[in-house]
Design a protein around this motif. Structure first.
Motif, PDB file in Angstrom:
ATOM      1  N   THR A  13       0.851  -1.188   0.000  1.00 30.10           N
ATOM      2  CA  THR A  13       0.000   0.000   0.000  1.00 30.10           C
ATOM      3  C   THR A  13       0.887   1.239   0.000  1.00 30.10           C
ATOM      4  N   VAL A  14       0.542   2.183  -0.830  1.00 25.22           N
ATOM      5  CA  VAL A  14       1.174   3.494  -0.861  1.00 25.22           C
ATOM      6  C   VAL A  14       0.046   4.473  -1.126  1.00 25.22           C
ATOM      7  N   SER A  15       0.018   5.571  -0.381  1.00 27.31           N
ATOM      8  CA  SER A  15      -1.096   6.508  -0.523  1.00 27.31           C
ATOM      9  C   SER A  15      -0.604   7.951  -0.557  1.00 27.31           C
ATOM     10  N   MET A  16      -1.517   8.836  -0.921  1.00 24.41           N
ATOM     11  CA  MET A  16      -1.235  10.267  -0.953  1.00 24.41           C
ATOM     12  C   MET A  16      -2.374  11.000  -0.245  1.00 24.41           C
ATOM     13  N   THR A  17      -2.026  12.048   0.491  1.00 25.14           N
ATOM     14  CA  THR A  17      -3.045  12.875   1.125  1.00 25.14           C
ATOM     15  C   THR A  17      -3.723  13.739   0.058  1.00 25.14           C
ATOM     16  N   GLU A  18      -4.824  14.361   0.421  1.00 19.11           N
ATOM     17  CA  GLU A  18      -5.521  15.243  -0.521  1.00 19.11           C
ATOM     18  C   GLU A  18      -4.630  16.385  -0.991  1.00 19.11           C
ATOM     19  N   LYS A  19      -3.814  16.944  -0.086  1.00 14.25           N
ATOM     20  CA  LYS A  19      -2.903  18.030  -0.468  1.00 14.25           C
ATOM     21  C   LYS A  19      -1.862  17.543  -1.479  1.00 14.25           C
ATOM     22  N   ALA A  20      -1.346  16.337  -1.271  1.00 14.87           N
ATOM     23  CA  ALA A  20      -0.359  15.782  -2.198  1.00 14.87           C
ATOM     24  C   ALA A  20      -1.003  15.482  -3.551  1.00 14.87           C
ATOM     25  N   THR A  87       3.774   3.682   2.950  1.00 19.26           N
ATOM     26  CA  THR A  87       4.115   5.099   2.958  1.00 19.26           C
ATOM     27  C   THR A  87       2.928   5.964   2.552  1.00 19.26           C
ATOM     28  N   GLU A  88       2.765   7.069   3.256  1.00 21.61           N
ATOM     29  CA  GLU A  88       1.790   8.091   2.882  1.00 21.61           C
ATOM     30  C   GLU A  88       2.584   9.317   2.440  1.00 21.61           C
ATOM     31  N   ILE A  89       2.280   9.809   1.250  1.00 22.37           N
ATOM     32  CA  ILE A  89       2.944  10.993   0.721  1.00 22.37           C
ATOM     33  C   ILE A  89       2.052  12.191   1.020  1.00 22.37           C
ATOM     34  N   ASP A  90       2.635  13.218   1.621  1.00 23.30           N
ATOM     35  CA  ASP A  90       1.900  14.431   1.975  1.00 23.30           C
ATOM     36  C   ASP A  90       2.601  15.620   1.335  1.00 23.30           C
ATOM     37  N   TYR A  91       1.880  16.713   1.182  1.00 28.23           N
ATOM     38  CA  TYR A  91       2.447  17.953   0.671  1.00 28.23           C
ATOM     39  C   TYR A  91       2.287  18.984   1.773  1.00 28.23           C
ATOM     40  N   THR A  92       3.404  19.469   2.290  1.00 29.10           N
ATOM     41  CA  THR A  92       3.354  20.380   3.427  1.00 29.10           C
ATOM     42  C   THR A  92       3.952  21.737   3.074  1.00 29.10           C
ATOM     43  N   THR A  93       3.467  22.739   3.783  1.00 29.63           N
ATOM     44  CA  THR A  93       3.988  24.097   3.642  1.00 29.63           C
ATOM     45  C   THR A  93       4.398  24.589   5.016  1.00 29.63           C
ATOM     46  N   GLU A  94       5.643  25.014   5.129  1.00 31.66           N
ATOM     47  CA  GLU A  94       6.155  25.611   6.351  1.00 31.66           C
ATOM     48  C   GLU A  94       6.795  26.930   5.977  1.00 31.66           C
ATOM     49  N   LEU A  96       7.665  29.803   3.875  1.00 40.42           N
ATOM     50  CA  LEU A  96       7.673  29.988   2.420  1.00 40.42           C
ATOM     51  C   LEU A  96       8.030  28.709   1.673  1.00 40.42           C
ATOM     52  N   ASN A  97       8.341  27.641   2.407  1.00 42.03           N
ATOM     53  CA  ASN A  97       8.780  26.395   1.782  1.00 42.03           C
ATOM     54  C   ASN A  97       7.659  25.373   1.708  1.00 42.03           C
ATOM     55  N   SER A  98       7.489  24.789   0.534  1.00 44.91           N
ATOM     56  CA  SER A  98       6.537  23.700   0.334  1.00 44.91           C
ATOM     57  C   SER A  98       7.310  22.489  -0.170  1.00 44.91           C
ATOM     58  N   THR A  99       6.921  21.301   0.297  1.00 46.63           N
ATOM     59  CA  THR A  99       7.640  20.095  -0.090  1.00 46.63           C
ATOM     60  C   THR A  99       6.772  18.859   0.070  1.00 46.63           C
ATOM     61  N   MET A 100       7.133  17.814  -0.657  1.00 50.14           N
ATOM     62  CA  MET A 100       6.505  16.520  -0.466  1.00 50.14           C
ATOM     63  C   MET A 100       7.156  15.885   0.752  1.00 50.14           C
ATOM     64  N   LYS A 101       6.344  15.323   1.627  1.00 51.21           N
ATOM     65  CA  LYS A 101       6.833  14.664   2.835  1.00 51.21           C
ATOM     66  C   LYS A 101       6.418  13.199   2.762  1.00 51.21           C
ATOM     67  N   PHE A 102       7.336  12.317   3.094  1.00 49.01           N
ATOM     68  CA  PHE A 102       7.104  10.881   3.019  1.00 49.01           C
ATOM     69  C   PHE A 102       6.992  10.321   4.432  1.00 49.01           C
TER      70      PHE A 102
END
Length: 119
Positions: A13-20, A87-94, A96-102
């Motif tokens: 199983t591998v998934s992505m959040t709605e943001k990702a 693994t769940e892949i997420d897209y985060t913003t901290e 000014l930086n945005s990145t994919m988080k695993f």
């Protein structure tokens, strides 16, 4: 009893959040040739392995597909499957930086930047 993990390709199983998914959708729309997003791993980074996430233009048959949304397919290379199972892949913003988080349950150690991991 041994601490050996068994691996069955059918149990992956591998998934992505709605943001990702929203971010992936935006990237896919910017490319007319992309079939989906592909996740792989490379031996690299300060912890041993590095995630490699790219647009996939040619499906080689060496990938496992995950339909994460009606219009977004996540492909995982065969070599990466045992390393990224769950693994769940997420897209985060901290700031000014945005990145994919695993969020990888298999990772025993991660580097400070979160781009590399060790199993």
């Amino acid at each position: 009893m041994s601490d050996v993990n068994t691996f069955s390709p059918n149990d992956i199983t591998v998934s992505m959040t709605e943001k990702a998914i929203a971010y992936a959708r935006k990237q896919l729309k910017s490319s007319t040739d992309a079939k989906g997003i592909v996740l792989g791993v490379k031996k690299s980074g300060c912890s041993g392995f590095k995630y490699d996430l790219q647009l996939l233009e040619v499906v080689t048959g060496n990938e496992r597909s995950f339909q994460v949304a009606d219009d977004v397919i996540l492909y995982v290379t065969a070599e990466a499957l045992p390393y990224v199972n769950g693994t769940e892949i997420d897209y985060t913003t901290e700031g000014l930086n945005s990145t994919m988080k695993f969020n990888n349950p298999n990772a025993k150690d991660e580097c400070g930047c979160g781009e590399s991991f060790n199993i």
